[in-house]
Design an enzyme around this catalytic site. Sequence first.
Site, PDB file in Angstrom:
ATOM      1  N   GLU A  87       0.796  -1.236   0.000  1.00  0.00           N
ATOM      2  CA  GLU A  87       0.000   0.000   0.000  1.00  0.00           C
ATOM      3  C   GLU A  87       0.828   1.286   0.000  1.00  0.00           C
ATOM      4  O   GLU A  87       0.658   2.138   0.870  1.00  0.00           O
ATOM      5  CB  GLU A  87      -0.953  -0.010   1.197  1.00  0.00           C
ATOM      6  CG  GLU A  87      -1.819  -1.263   1.231  1.00  0.00           C
ATOM      7  CD  GLU A  87      -2.742  -1.335   2.452  1.00  0.00           C
ATOM      8  OE1 GLU A  87      -2.603  -0.491   3.357  1.00  0.00           O
ATOM      9  OE2 GLU A  87      -3.592  -2.235   2.482  1.00  0.00           O
ATOM     10  N   GLU A  92      -5.914 -11.037  -1.301  1.00  0.00           N
ATOM     11  CA  GLU A  92      -6.709 -10.920  -0.071  1.00  0.00           C
ATOM     12  C   GLU A  92      -8.202 -10.941  -0.418  1.00  0.00           C
ATOM     13  O   GLU A  92      -8.982 -10.129   0.076  1.00  0.00           O
ATOM     14  CB  GLU A  92      -6.347  -9.623   0.666  1.00  0.00           C
ATOM     15  CG  GLU A  92      -4.874  -9.498   0.986  1.00  0.00           C
ATOM     16  CD  GLU A  92      -4.512  -8.251   1.792  1.00  0.00           C
ATOM     17  OE1 GLU A  92      -5.410  -7.604   2.366  1.00  0.00           O
ATOM     18  OE2 GLU A  92      -3.313  -7.918   1.858  1.00  0.00           O
TER      19      GLU A  92
HETATM   20  C1  GLA Z   1      -4.859  -4.866   4.286  1.00  0.00           C
HETATM   21  C2  GLA Z   1      -3.618  -5.623   4.702  1.00  0.00           C
HETATM   22  C3  GLA Z   1      -3.970  -6.906   5.379  1.00  0.00           C
HETATM   23  C4  GLA Z   1      -5.094  -6.762   6.352  1.00  0.00           C
HETATM   24  C5  GLA Z   1      -6.273  -6.123   5.682  1.00  0.00           C
HETATM   25  C6  GLA Z   1      -7.403  -5.969   6.662  1.00  0.00           C
HETATM   26  O1  GLA Z   1      -5.441  -5.354   3.185  1.00  0.00           O
HETATM   27  O2  GLA Z   1      -2.753  -5.883   3.644  1.00  0.00           O
HETATM   28  O3  GLA Z   1      -2.848  -7.377   6.057  1.00  0.00           O
HETATM   29  O4  GLA Z   1      -4.694  -6.016   7.452  1.00  0.00           O
HETATM   30  O5  GLA Z   1      -5.851  -4.854   5.240  1.00  0.00           O
HETATM   31  O6  GLA Z   1      -7.514  -7.026   7.495  1.00  0.00           O
END
Ligand code: GLA
Length: 381
Positions: free
Chosen positions: A163, A268
């Site tokens: 990020e 994710e």
């Molecule tokens: C982001 C992070 C993850 C996690 C999510 C929320 O996507 O990369 O590690 O913390 O937020 O759970």
Amino acid sequence: MNIQRIVLSISFVCLFTFCAAQCKLQPESQISLKTAFENKFLIGVAMNANQITGLDSIGDSVIIGNFNSIVAENCMKSEMIQPVEGKFDFSLADQFVKFGESHKMFIVGHTLVWHSQVPKWFFTDDKGLEVSREVLIERIHKHISTLVGRYKGRVKGWDVVNEAINDDGSYRASPFYRIIGKDFIKLAFQFAHEADPDAQLYYNDYNMALGGKREGVIKMVEELKREGIRIDAIGMQSHIGLYSPTVGEFEKSILAFSSLGVKVMMTELDLSVLPSPWENTGANVSDRVAYQEKMNPYKNGVSVEKIAEWEKVYSDYFKLFIKHQDKISRVTLWGLTDADSWKNDWPIRGRTDYPLLFDRNHKAKPIVAKIIKMITTPSEM
Ligand code: GLA
């Protein structure tokens, strides 16, 4: 025929009969997710502390049965692994890696450099003042070389930077960026590569289907490649909603990232059924919104219509992943069951969401069989 041969022949006949019976008993839709995706891409899941320590033993057996890749939800983040400068706590991370190894899984490390879930000491000196560029670079170096070095050859891929780019494509003004400048990204990749030259290295971010973010990430990755930095894949976090992003915009990013000569991964994945307070689903973990009853409509279950809508969106995404299987190396779900999901508490605390493939009783939802069928009998989809 000597006795050995007779025993061998009997064993062979028994084995054959057993296998034939198994094949007959097991309808195609019953094969596991990992078997279905075997020749396509890795199918992974994020593990929480209860699963890592074996407290959620049912969860563990579902993970073993369905997934061939794991990532730690929290235990490798800097605030967990190095809460105090120089004092590393590898207890959970060691168990996590051992779990993956014992089940021959592709283990992913998450995450080396991220502005969130990072301990305060990382950016400050003993007087509480912000550290210099040199000190911060040295701290990043030590953090990465210790962590990646410990699991060298065992953790096969790392989310090196998480990020770093805003939705409009500019660099996020995190302390890493403010103190070091954009070079912190390049340095993090270099340090990770030095610590384990064979490990795959990834850039990971949310809202990757947005045009601005897509362009910003492309520029950043092009720059890294121009400078000869190893980067193997771009992770699209894929915290998606029913109405945003669109599959079309998402596909544009898969194509654009892949044309940079790197693999693309959904790192994710979860699909919230709940109303979002904003237009984009995103995942900026510090964004919070106050609880309102009307924003928590499925406390007691989801309507049949809503489930059908949710399944359709999940199916559309999996069709997309299958279509682009040559560009995709992994699809990882951010959690095993709905009860495990961070989406119950983000961006509004205390809601009941249903974003994952397994329900609160560890049972595979009907979508799992549908996804498997997309591969076993694509003509019916
Ligand atoms: C982001 C992070 C993850 C996690 C999510 C929320 O996507 O990369 O590690 O913390 O937020 O759970």
